[in-house]
Design a protein around this motif. Structure first.
Motif: not given
Length: 174
Positions: A33-34, A31, A173-174, A28-29
């Motif tokens: 999307s990168q 990202n 998604k976070k 969950r840490n």
């Protein structure tokens, strides 16, 4: 009429045998999307035959591309695949066979037995793991189940549907 009944039962059999189940876990840490590029680690033996491997790689490439992640040798993440395959015998519905008698005054008796209909299924499990800097950041497990003698088209359709289901919520998604 008899052909229709046979056809209907055959369709139900194949629909009942074809299924995809997935489970996903991720860090969950991270990202996600990168992440724009990936490569498949081919140095780890996939254990798949060439045809199944091509089906899986093709399905992964189509689904990652749809999500904006491209295949590249200089990648953000590395994907490894661990397959497992086995054949199982499923106890399907049983067909009832019975004998009975009737006696005057509405009293009767009977004997019936169920004859089980057994089918064999090909079970394929694919563990797809994603690593960034040698640390696992995402893992999905795809379970496919189909008839043992499934055609190449059925195998491809199952793989495409299964991988689409596996990556349905990617990026997380976070």
């Amino acid at each position: 009429m008899n052909k229709f009944v046979t056809f209907f039962i055959t369709i139900l059999f194949f629909v009942g045998c074809n299924s995809q189940k997935v489970s996903v876990d991720y860090d969950r840490n991270v990202n996600f999307s990168q992440i724009r590029t990936y490569k498949i680690n081919t140095s780890v033996s996939s254990g798949l035959n060439d045809l199944d491997q091509a089906r899986l790689y093709d399905a992964l490439e189509k689904n990652f591309k749809f999500r904006g992640v491209q295949k590249s040798e200089q990648s953000d993440v590395e994907v490894t695949i661990k397959p497992r395959e086995f054949v199982s015998t499923n106890a399907g519905p049983s067909v009832g066979v019975g004998v009975g008698t009737g006696i005057l005054n509405s009293v009767g008796g009977g004997i019936s037995i169920g004859v089980p209909m057994r089918t064999k299924s090909l079970n394929q499990e694919y563990t797809v793991s994603m690593y960034q800097n040698n640390t696992m950041i995402w893992e999905g497990i795809l379970n496919l189940k189909m008839p043992v003698n499934a055609s190449a088209e059925v195998k491809q359709q199952n793989m495409d549907k299964g991988v689409a289901k596996l990556l349905a919520n990617y990026p997380p998604k976070k």
